[in-house]
Design an enzyme around this catalytic site. Structure first.
Site, PDB file in Angstrom:
ATOM      1  N   THR A  86       9.684  12.308 -11.630  1.00  0.00           N
ATOM      2  CA  THR A  86      10.865  11.329 -11.443  1.00  0.00           C
ATOM      3  C   THR A  86      10.760  10.584 -12.785  1.00  0.00           C
ATOM      4  OG1 THR A  86       9.404   9.686 -10.225  1.00  0.00           O
ATOM      5  CG2 THR A  86      10.791  10.844  -8.863  1.00  0.00           C
ATOM      6  N   ASN A 109       5.682  10.408 -11.464  1.00  0.00           N
ATOM      7  CA  ASN A 109       6.711   9.731 -12.305  1.00  0.00           C
ATOM      8  C   ASN A 109       6.376  10.350 -13.873  1.00  0.00           C
ATOM      9  OD1 ASN A 109       4.687   7.972 -13.162  1.00  0.00           O
ATOM     10  ND2 ASN A 109       5.608   5.992 -12.179  1.00  0.00           N
ATOM     11  N   GLY A 120       1.003  -1.301  -0.126  1.00  0.00           N
ATOM     12  CA  GLY A 120       0.056   0.016  -0.032  1.00  0.00           C
ATOM     13  C   GLY A 120       0.870   1.157   0.091  1.00  0.00           C
ATOM     14  N   LYS A 121       0.704   2.398  -0.927  1.00  0.00           N
ATOM     15  CA  LYS A 121       1.628   3.266  -1.016  1.00  0.00           C
ATOM     16  C   LYS A 121       1.739   4.118   0.318  1.00  0.00           C
ATOM     17  CE  LYS A 121       2.237   5.448  -4.798  1.00  0.00           C
ATOM     18  NZ  LYS A 121       3.474   4.798  -5.252  1.00  0.00           N
ATOM     19  N   GLY A 153      11.995  -6.218  -3.336  1.00  0.00           N
ATOM     20  CA  GLY A 153      10.842  -5.922  -2.714  1.00  0.00           C
ATOM     21  C   GLY A 153      10.571  -4.442  -2.138  1.00  0.00           C
ATOM     22  N   THR A 155      10.568  -1.718  -7.663  1.00  0.00           N
ATOM     23  CA  THR A 155       9.320  -1.894  -6.794  1.00  0.00           C
ATOM     24  C   THR A 155       9.472  -0.631  -5.737  1.00  0.00           C
ATOM     25  OG1 THR A 155       8.855  -4.090  -7.256  1.00  0.00           O
ATOM     26  CG2 THR A 155       7.248  -3.091  -5.465  1.00  0.00           C
ATOM     27  N   ALA A 156       8.573   0.324  -5.685  1.00  0.00           N
ATOM     28  CA  ALA A 156       8.478   1.137  -4.670  1.00  0.00           C
ATOM     29  C   ALA A 156       9.522   2.227  -4.375  1.00  0.00           C
ATOM     30  CB  ALA A 156       8.335   0.589  -3.208  1.00  0.00           C
ATOM     31  N   ALA A 157      10.502   2.150  -5.706  1.00  0.00           N
ATOM     32  CA  ALA A 157      11.429   3.332  -5.804  1.00  0.00           C
ATOM     33  C   ALA A 157      10.936   4.704  -5.380  1.00  0.00           C
ATOM     34  CB  ALA A 157      12.090   3.243  -7.120  1.00  0.00           C
ATOM     35  N   GLY A 158       9.552   5.027  -6.022  1.00  0.00           N
ATOM     36  CA  GLY A 158       9.042   6.343  -5.974  1.00  0.00           C
ATOM     37  C   GLY A 158       8.421   6.503  -4.464  1.00  0.00           C
ATOM     38  N   ASP A 159       8.045   5.151  -3.767  1.00  0.00           N
ATOM     39  CA  ASP A 159       7.698   5.543  -2.465  1.00  0.00           C
ATOM     40  C   ASP A 159       8.799   5.745  -1.585  1.00  0.00           C
ATOM     41  OD1 ASP A 159       4.893   4.861  -3.273  1.00  0.00           O
ATOM     42  OD2 ASP A 159       5.112   2.825  -2.637  1.00  0.00           O
ATOM     43  N   ASN A 201       3.668   1.882   2.788  1.00  0.00           N
ATOM     44  CA  ASN A 201       5.265   1.903   2.198  1.00  0.00           C
ATOM     45  C   ASN A 201       5.894   3.436   2.584  1.00  0.00           C
ATOM     46  OD1 ASN A 201       4.717  -0.456   1.090  1.00  0.00           O
ATOM     47  ND2 ASN A 201       4.853   0.352  -1.126  1.00  0.00           N
TER      48      ASN A 201
HETATM   49  P1  ADP Z   1       7.986   5.341  -9.179  1.00  0.00           P
HETATM   50  O1  ADP Z   1       8.493   4.211  -8.395  1.00  0.00           O
HETATM   51  O2  ADP Z   1       7.135   6.498  -8.701  1.00  0.00           O
HETATM   52  O3  ADP Z   1       7.744   5.047 -10.609  1.00  0.00           O
HETATM   53  P2  ADP Z   1      10.893   6.197 -10.525  1.00  0.00           P
HETATM   54  O4  ADP Z   1      10.852   4.757 -10.930  1.00  0.00           O
HETATM   55  O5  ADP Z   1      10.581   7.297 -11.407  1.00  0.00           O
HETATM   56  O6  ADP Z   1       9.400   6.353  -9.430  1.00  0.00           O
HETATM   57  O7  ADP Z   1      11.798   6.309  -9.288  1.00  0.00           O
HETATM   58  C1  ADP Z   1      12.054   7.455  -8.269  1.00  0.00           C
HETATM   59  C2  ADP Z   1      13.307   7.684  -8.007  1.00  0.00           C
HETATM   60  O8  ADP Z   1      13.962   6.326  -7.590  1.00  0.00           O
HETATM   61  C3  ADP Z   1      14.183   8.065  -9.225  1.00  0.00           C
HETATM   62  O9  ADP Z   1      14.041   9.525  -9.549  1.00  0.00           O
HETATM   63  C4  ADP Z   1      15.605   7.812  -9.038  1.00  0.00           C
HETATM   64  O10 ADP Z   1      16.305   8.799  -7.780  1.00  0.00           O
HETATM   65  C5  ADP Z   1      15.413   6.485  -8.259  1.00  0.00           C
HETATM   66  N1  ADP Z   1      15.461   5.480  -9.000  1.00  0.00           N
HETATM   67  C6  ADP Z   1      14.752   4.563  -9.884  1.00  0.00           C
HETATM   68  N2  ADP Z   1      15.149   3.724 -10.681  1.00  0.00           N
HETATM   69  C7  ADP Z   1      16.438   3.820 -10.537  1.00  0.00           C
HETATM   70  C8  ADP Z   1      17.619   3.358 -11.211  1.00  0.00           C
HETATM   71  N3  ADP Z   1      17.412   2.192 -12.033  1.00  0.00           N
HETATM   72  N4  ADP Z   1      18.814   3.602 -10.931  1.00  0.00           N
HETATM   73  C9  ADP Z   1      19.126   4.684  -9.823  1.00  0.00           C
HETATM   74  N5  ADP Z   1      18.029   5.301  -9.173  1.00  0.00           N
HETATM   75  C10 ADP Z   1      16.890   5.013  -9.730  1.00  0.00           C
END
Ligand code: ADP
Length: 304
Positions: A221, A185, A39-40, A288, A249-253, A43
């Protein structure tokens, strides 16, 4: 340290690994099944807690085992969950995620208690908004509730961060006015503004459209390419850290949470973006969602 209030969703994710996606009417044997907190909203609250922030979660779960597991999980990283409502006769929010051997997935979400978060719950917890400095929201609870929290937060002069996911094209214009930071994003900015997903210039134009509607800062992003910070009269590109991504997964979170945490510690927007980039770069090197969130020590060691 300032207090962060996350108003949003809590889900229990059931992840099924399977050799291939079942076709309509087909029964297949899966390889594994796992239940993972998600859940965002949860997270992001979890990530703030794990990074050592002062954080309160507001939302709803069902009065069931899954709901209790989600609360225990947040509690373990010092998220205050005492205001999360436990609803009778409504299940905890859930996501059923099927992943095939190519890594492609199909997801069914049951909103459950997340869909039953009401303005009444917010009204009853108004003092939480007053007592917090930064309000973080996403779009996995009813839009009218997000709008209501935003209005109260603007009235109280709080810093508002909106992670507009899942993005939708039917957001009333009135939502945008007064939002301090929005973090779409590259796909989400297209859906929110109805513009095509072209090059960086187009994304900046789309971001400016949100700024004309009242958002103060737009941070778009761009996955492995980093992000762009756009205001009414400036734009700045922040390249991502070069890492070997294993699972995004959840990079944005993680980014949103780390950004909010840095603001809560008195950092400015540029410093907070930089901190968000570091935290999420580490997160994508691990598998994860919540399990990939780094600790503050790990970010310090990473340097960057
Ligand atoms: P979301 O998960 O919301 O789609 P993003 O994929 O745009 O968000 O990623 C959010 C942030 O995570 C990016 O701005 C960046 O700083 C970091 N990030 C995501 N993917 C990568 C990657 N492959 N290598 C390095 N940093 C990453």
């Amino acid at each position: 340290m300032k207090q962060i209030l996350v108003v949003g969703s809590l889900n229990m994710d059931t992840v099924i690994e399977t050799p291939h996606m079942p076709k309509c009417g087909e029964t297949i044997t899966g390889k594994s099944v796992e239940q993972i907190p998600g859940g965002k909203g949860a997270n992001q609250a979890y990530a703030v807690g794990k990074l050592g922030g002062k954080v309160v979660m507001l939302g709803a779960v069902g009065d069931d085992t899954k709901g209790q597991q989600l609360l225990d999980n947040l509690n373990a990283v010092n998220v205050d969950v005492s205001h999360v409502e436990k609803l009778k006769a409504v299940p905890t929010g859930q996501a059923y995620i099927t992943v095939d051997s190519n890594g492609d997935n199909a997801i069914i979400i049951i909103a459950g208690a997340n869909g039953k978060v009401t303005k009444k719950l917010i009204r009853e917890n108004r003092e939480l908004i007053c007592g917090s400095d930064i309000i973080v929201m996403q779009l996995e609870i009813p839009l009218e509730v997000v709008q209501y929290v935003k209005e109260l937060a603007v009235e109280e002069g709080k810093t508002i961060i909106l992670d507009p996911a899942p993005a939708r094209s039917d957001i009333p214009e009135s939502l945008w006015n007064g939002i301090d930071f929005i973090k779409p994003n590259e796909t989400e900015i297209g859906i929110l503004t109805g513009t095509g997903m072209g090059d960086r210039k187009e994304r900046i134009c789309a971001a400016r459209e949100l700024i004309r509607k009242g958002v103060k800062n737009v941070i778009v992003t761009l996955g492995g390419e980093g992000c762009i910070h756009v205001t009414a009269d400036s734009e700045e590109y922040f390249p991502a850290h070069k890492v070997k991504a294993v699972d995004t997964t959840a990079a944005g979170d993680c980014f949103t949470a780390a950004f909010a945490l840095a603001l809560s510690q008195g950092k400015n927007c540029r410093e907070a973006i930089s901190f968000g980039q570091k935290a999420s770069a580490i997160a994508v090197t691990r598998k994860g969602a919540q399990t990939s969130i780094p600790t503050l020590e790990e970010i310090r060691e990473y340097g960057g």
